[in-house]
Design an enzyme around this catalytic site. Structure first.
Site, PDB file in Angstrom:
ATOM      1  N   ASN A   9       0.869  -1.175   0.000  1.00 19.57           N
ATOM      2  CA  ASN A   9       0.000   0.000   0.000  1.00 19.57           C
ATOM      3  C   ASN A   9       0.910   1.230   0.000  1.00 19.57           C
ATOM      4  O   ASN A   9       1.484   1.576   1.032  1.00 19.57           O
ATOM      5  CB  ASN A   9      -0.910  -0.028   1.239  1.00 19.57           C
ATOM      6  CG  ASN A   9      -1.769   1.219   1.353  1.00 19.57           C
ATOM      7  OD1 ASN A   9      -1.808   2.040   0.429  1.00 19.57           O
ATOM      8  ND2 ASN A   9      -2.446   1.368   2.480  1.00 19.57           N
ATOM      9  N   LYS A  11       0.125   4.263  -0.373  1.00 23.11           N
ATOM     10  CA  LYS A  11      -0.537   5.457   0.194  1.00 23.11           C
ATOM     11  C   LYS A  11      -0.306   6.664  -0.727  1.00 23.11           C
ATOM     12  O   LYS A  11      -0.249   6.484  -1.941  1.00 23.11           O
ATOM     13  CB  LYS A  11      -0.056   5.674   1.641  1.00 23.11           C
ATOM     14  CG  LYS A  11      -0.213   4.378   2.470  1.00 23.11           C
ATOM     15  CD  LYS A  11      -0.021   4.547   3.941  1.00 23.11           C
ATOM     16  CE  LYS A  11      -0.213   3.185   4.628  1.00 23.11           C
ATOM     17  NZ  LYS A  11      -0.116   3.244   6.078  1.00 23.11           N
ATOM     18  N   HIS A  92      -9.504   0.865   5.188  1.00 17.37           N
ATOM     19  CA  HIS A  92      -8.190   1.120   5.790  1.00 17.37           C
ATOM     20  C   HIS A  92      -8.367   2.085   6.963  1.00 17.37           C
ATOM     21  O   HIS A  92      -9.192   3.003   6.913  1.00 17.37           O
ATOM     22  CB  HIS A  92      -7.225   1.714   4.752  1.00 17.37           C
ATOM     23  CG  HIS A  92      -5.811   1.716   5.243  1.00 17.37           C
ATOM     24  ND1 HIS A  92      -5.349   2.687   6.101  1.00 17.37           N
ATOM     25  CD2 HIS A  92      -4.797   0.848   5.054  1.00 17.37           C
ATOM     26  CE1 HIS A  92      -4.082   2.405   6.402  1.00 17.37           C
ATOM     27  NE2 HIS A  92      -3.718   1.302   5.770  1.00 17.37           N
ATOM     28  N   GLU A  94      -6.756   4.549   7.915  1.00 17.19           N
ATOM     29  CA  GLU A  94      -6.594   5.980   7.612  1.00 17.19           C
ATOM     30  C   GLU A  94      -7.875   6.552   7.015  1.00 17.19           C
ATOM     31  O   GLU A  94      -8.218   7.714   7.257  1.00 17.19           O
ATOM     32  CB  GLU A  94      -5.380   6.177   6.681  1.00 17.19           C
ATOM     33  CG  GLU A  94      -4.072   5.976   7.463  1.00 17.19           C
ATOM     34  CD  GLU A  94      -2.923   5.385   6.674  1.00 17.19           C
ATOM     35  OE1 GLU A  94      -2.924   5.455   5.434  1.00 17.19           O
ATOM     36  OE2 GLU A  94      -2.007   4.826   7.318  1.00 17.19           O
ATOM     37  N   GLU A 164      -4.961  -4.980  10.598  1.00 16.85           N
ATOM     38  CA  GLU A 164      -3.933  -3.957  10.769  1.00 16.85           C
ATOM     39  C   GLU A 164      -4.185  -3.219  12.079  1.00 16.85           C
ATOM     40  O   GLU A 164      -4.998  -2.272  12.119  1.00 16.85           O
ATOM     41  CB  GLU A 164      -3.988  -2.955   9.608  1.00 16.85           C
ATOM     42  CG  GLU A 164      -3.766  -3.583   8.250  1.00 16.85           C
ATOM     43  CD  GLU A 164      -3.306  -2.544   7.225  1.00 16.85           C
ATOM     44  OE1 GLU A 164      -2.176  -2.664   6.764  1.00 16.85           O
ATOM     45  OE2 GLU A 164      -4.058  -1.605   6.932  1.00 16.85           O
ATOM     46  N   GLY A 170       2.759   2.380  10.716  1.00 15.23           N
ATOM     47  CA  GLY A 170       3.674   3.509  10.554  1.00 15.23           C
ATOM     48  C   GLY A 170       4.398   3.906  11.830  1.00 15.23           C
ATOM     49  O   GLY A 170       5.022   4.964  11.887  1.00 15.23           O
ATOM     50  N   SER A 210       3.834  -2.068  10.312  1.00 16.23           N
ATOM     51  CA  SER A 210       5.288  -2.123  10.513  1.00 16.23           C
ATOM     52  C   SER A 210       5.872  -3.500  10.192  1.00 16.23           C
ATOM     53  O   SER A 210       6.807  -3.956  10.853  1.00 16.23           O
ATOM     54  CB  SER A 210       5.662  -1.687  11.932  1.00 16.23           C
ATOM     55  OG  SER A 210       5.251  -0.343  12.155  1.00 16.23           O
TER      56      SER A 210
HETATM   57  P1  13P Z   1       3.188   0.369   7.650  1.00 18.42           P
HETATM   58  O1  13P Z   1       3.703  -0.922   7.058  1.00 18.42           O
HETATM   59  O2  13P Z   1       3.912   1.584   7.153  1.00 18.42           O
HETATM   60  O3  13P Z   1       3.081   0.293   9.130  1.00 18.42           O
HETATM   61  O4  13P Z   1       1.690   0.553   7.091  1.00 18.42           O
HETATM   62  C1  13P Z   1       0.817  -0.511   7.121  1.00 18.42           C
HETATM   63  C2  13P Z   1      -0.392  -0.151   6.332  1.00 18.42           C
HETATM   64  O5  13P Z   1      -1.102   0.777   6.694  1.00 18.42           O
HETATM   65  C3  13P Z   1      -0.671  -0.907   5.118  1.00 18.42           C
HETATM   66  O6  13P Z   1      -1.955  -0.658   4.657  1.00 18.42           O
END
Ligand code: 13P
Length: 247
Positions: A9, A11, A92, A94, A164, A170, A210
């Site tokens: 992803n 982003k 997701h 976010e 997740e 992140g 992560s």
């Molecule tokens: P990270 O791997 O940067 O923690 O992000 C995970 C994520 O949100 C994948 O959709």
């Protein structure tokens, strides 16, 4: 058997040339045949990427729950399909946190994707405060019940769920393999309770948060972890390549 999947992803990162460079660095010929690799770029670049890729699926990070019409800023599934994307993310954290996408709204996206025969990865996961209060299993089960578990067994078959935990996204803090396996095992058991063992075993349950080359092998070795949804580490070709090869 659930399909092994590693998805990147990206982003809202990288311009077009940087994305192309990243894909070149992935050594596509090394992707194991039993692993489905997917990238989720910014929608603007889907067309260019889909044209240049054969071994990797290209997906969309977001899509409208409507077919067409006056929905400024939205992109429909038929428009997305027409440029070569084959799969979309739903729910997701976010989008839940910054765009107020709640369980009822996400259910409407699930239904729309099913109607349009568009494959999706349904994302779930608890924020830190919920984990600290010991309510993470209830919280995730509720996300699935309110947005996903109304599907029929046929619609649920071969589905894809990404767990997740928000506190791991992140942050550099990964869920331990025990924490990931506990939640993944529970998710599979809820699917079995609601549907059948065949349906439960056909659903791919990915871990995200992560995940990096140093922990992917241990996470992917868990019996109920079928792969990963990777953020930051998927922006680096050698890291993403290592994760894809971590089964
Ligand atoms: P990270 O791997 O940067 O923690 O992000 C995970 C994520 O949100 C994948 O959709």
């Amino acid at each position: 058997m659930a399909q092994k999947i590693v998805a990147g992803n990206w982003k809202m990162n990288l311009g077009k040339e940087e994305k192309m460079e990243l894909l070149k660095g992935l050594k596509l010929s090394d992707i194991p045949n039993d692993v489905n690799a997917i990238v989720f770029p910014t929608s603007l670049y889907i067309s260019d990427l889909a044209k240049s890729l054969t071994k990797i699926e290209v997906g969309v990070q977001n899509f409208s729950n409507q077919n067409n019409g006056a929905f400024t800023g939205e992109i429909s599934i038929s428009q997305i399909k027409s440029v070569g994307a084959t799969i979309g993310l739903i729910g997701h954290s976010e989008r839940r946190a910054y765009y107020q996408e709640n369980n009822a709204f996400l259910k409407s996206k699930v239904d729309h994707a099913i109607n349009e025969q568009f494959k999706f990865i349904f994302c779930c996961g608890e924020p830190l405060s919920i984990r600290e209060s010991g309510q993470e299993f209830l919280f995730v089960k509720n996300q699935l019940q309110e947005s996903l578990f109304h599907l029929s067994a046929e619609e649920m078959m071969n589905g894809i769920i990404a767990y997740e935990p928000v506190w791991a996204i992140g942050t550099g803090v990964t869920a331990s393999s025990e924490q990931a396996e506990d939640m993944h095992k529970s998710i599979r058991s809820w699917i079995e309770e609601k549907y059948t063992v065949e349906v439960a075993n056909s659903v791919s349950i990915l871990y995200g948060g992560s995940c990096k080359p140093s922990n992917a092998k241990e996470l992917f070795a868990c019996p109920n972890v079928d792969g990963g949804l990777i953020g930051g580490a998927s922006l680096n070709a050698s890291d993403f390549h290592a994760i894809i090869n971590s089964f």
